[in-house]
Design an enzyme around this catalytic site. Structure first.
Site, PDB file in Angstrom:
ATOM      1  N   GLY A   2      88.490  33.723  68.710  1.00 25.72           N
ATOM      2  CA  GLY A   2      88.245  34.869  69.591  1.00 25.72           C
ATOM      3  C   GLY A   2      87.920  36.242  69.161  1.00 25.72           C
ATOM      4  N   ARG A  14      75.791  35.792  80.497  1.00 27.29           N
ATOM      5  CA  ARG A  14      77.072  36.690  80.291  1.00 27.29           C
ATOM      6  C   ARG A  14      77.104  38.306  80.988  1.00 27.29           C
ATOM      7  NH1 ARG A  14      78.198  38.677  75.978  1.00 27.29           N
ATOM      8  NH2 ARG A  14      80.435  38.486  75.969  1.00 27.29           N
ATOM      9  N   CYS A  46      65.842  35.570  91.465  1.00 25.30           N
ATOM     10  CA  CYS A  46      66.035  36.101  92.912  1.00 25.30           C
ATOM     11  C   CYS A  46      67.654  36.587  93.116  1.00 25.30           C
ATOM     12  CB  CYS A  46      65.772  35.112  93.954  1.00 25.30           C
ATOM     13  SG  CYS A  46      63.761  35.009  93.907  1.00 25.30           S
TER      14      CYS A  46
END
Length: 469
Positions: A269, A358, A389
């Site tokens: 992390g 993301r 779209c």
């Protein structure tokens, strides 16, 4: 404050909209004759050879980062008489070549699915240098992992204790395992990136851990390595890891009464810079702080310092990656704000949320630069949009590019090495882009891009009249 009324407060108008912000771009990134160059190869040449969108990975940077992170944790642990094991979290970006780079740097590989395990094995990874994660491992995945002899399996539930023990018994093995713990530490991160909260799918509650470890130890086909924690992603300092270590070491100390606990795994992390205001601490500082906190807690409890294990992913590949796009349309949109109205310039590119989900998924911010040329035009606030779209199909929400940005220009988005390729999709029937590595003036394809023919090849009705056979 930023000069443009529509810009977020953190985004400052640059003096030079061509400059490459230190820390955001691959180590070898530079401008040569105006064009962006990575690994000694110009972005324009890469786009001409491989097309756009294109994932570009600085191989030298990845290898250097792997060596640096390994050195940081091994050095920090050694100061306290302990060892360290660094696993590359393959979910960030995994190909057979990347597996080999990590192994050559002395790292191990962390897989979290049968597919990732297969990639690691196809790369020639020794099974004992692999770990397997996953909150819902299939029986087939467990059977495969135990059968090939993976070094460690991380258990997420009581049910998995029995499943892995049964598989190990069938294969005549003693399988090493860790137990994933929900430590309750809430790292400062996006809600969907936090993985140690109590009300979620990962791991065993801290209060139940001793009972589950006793169940593991009761199985003659399992060997208990220690507890595992992962507190979230994109974390900039060691504070959350230190608190998780304190909570886990209380459990660790109690477990020692009934047998060895050789290891403490604190997950990954570790964050990177995506924008000019991101300030992650150097990994050496995080490693030292984490190891020191573990040593202090062990001294206080009168127990030996265990070996440490960590699982970095993003920090190894994220900053080494760049995505190249070609600009298709540019338009200004008048937008109301508190003091009146201002223009936001929309720059649309030939990719989008299918190659970088993301921003839509997490609200992630990125940074960009023109890649094919430089310009002395004044900076203009832009929003780089994709071609899908969806109104949420934004690649870079806010940044400055030269005001003469135009259709046909090549634009580069920084720090896309992690969780872009690995999360890519075929939304709107776009093929996933190729991934190329650059090094010492040469480029080679790691994974080829998908074509329309690839997409149609999986559609069993393509090329037929639509009738049944």
């Amino acid at each position: 404050m930023s000069a443009h009324p529509l810009a977020p407060a953190w985004l400052q108008e640059p003096l030079d909209a061509n400059a490459l912000e230190p820390g955001l771009w691959p180590a070898t990134a530079a401008r040569t004759a105006g064009a962006l160059e990575i690994g000694g190869v110009s972005a324009a040449d890469l786009a001409a050879r491989f097309g756009t969108p294109l994932y570009v990975l600085d191989e030298q940077d990845v290898r250097a980062r792997a060596a640096r992170v390994r050195g940081a944790f091994e050095g920090a642990a050694a100061r306290h008489g302990a060892g360290a094991r660094v696993y590359y979290a393959g979910k960030a970006l995994l190909t057979t070549d990347i597996v080999r780079w990590m192994l050559e740097a002395g790292l191990r590989i962390d897989a979290c699915s049968g597919g990732e395990l297969a990639i690691a094995l196809a790369a020639g990874a020794p099974p004992e240098r692999l770990g397997l994660h996953g909150n819902n491992k299939s029986l087939g995945e467990i059977e495969r992992a135990v059968g090939v002899g993976v070094g460690a399996i991380v258990l997420y539930s009581v049910l998995e204790v029995d499943r892995v023990a049964d598989a190990a018994r069938r294969h005549g093995r003693v399988q090493a395992v860790r137990l994933r713990i929900s430590s309750g530490v809430h790292a400062s991160t996006h809600e969907y990136l936090a993985t140690a909260r109590e009300d979620q799918k990962f791991g065993i509650a801290l209060a139940d851990a001793a009972r589950v470890v006793a169940r593991i130890r009761a199985q003659d086909s399992l060997a208990f390595l220690g507890v595992h924690s992962h507190i979230g992603s994109q974390i900039f300092d060691a504070a959350g890891f230190e608190e998780a270590a304190r909570r886990l070491l209380e459990l660790h100390a109690g477990l020692l009464a009934d047998g060895p606990v050789p290891e403490l795994n604190l997950g990954g992390g570790f964050g990177i810079a995506y924008t000019s205001v991101d300030r992650p601490a150097p990994i050496e500082q995080i490693a030292d702080s984490l190891a020191d906190a573990v040593a202090v807690e062990c001294r206080r409890r009168g127990i030996p310092v265990p070996d440490l294990a960590v699982e970095p992913g993003r920090i190894l590949v994220g900053p080494a990656g760049v995505t190249l796009y070609e600009i298709g349309t540019v338009k200004d949109v008048e937008v109301a704000h508190a003091a009146g109205r201002a223009a936001r310039r929309y720059v649309s590119v030939d990719g989008g949320m299918s190659d970088n989900i993301r921003p839509a998924l997490y609200g992630a911010d990125y940074s960009s630069r023109l890649a094919g040329r430089v310009s002395d035009a004044a900076p203009a606030l832009v929003r780089i949009a994709g071609k899908h779209c969806e109104s949420g199909d934004i690649v870079v929400r806010d940044d400055y590019l030269p005001g003469d940005v135009a259709p046909g220009d090549l634009v580069a988005v920084a720090a896309t090495g992690a969780y872009c390729f690995s999360l890519a999709s075929n939304y709107n029937a776009l093929g996933r882009p190729p991934l190329v590595a650059v090094r010492d003036g040469a480029a080679r394809m790691l994974v080829r891009g998908e074509t329309i023919d690839d997409l149609l090849a999986r559609d069993m009705g393509a090329g037929s009249s639509g009738g049944t056979a």
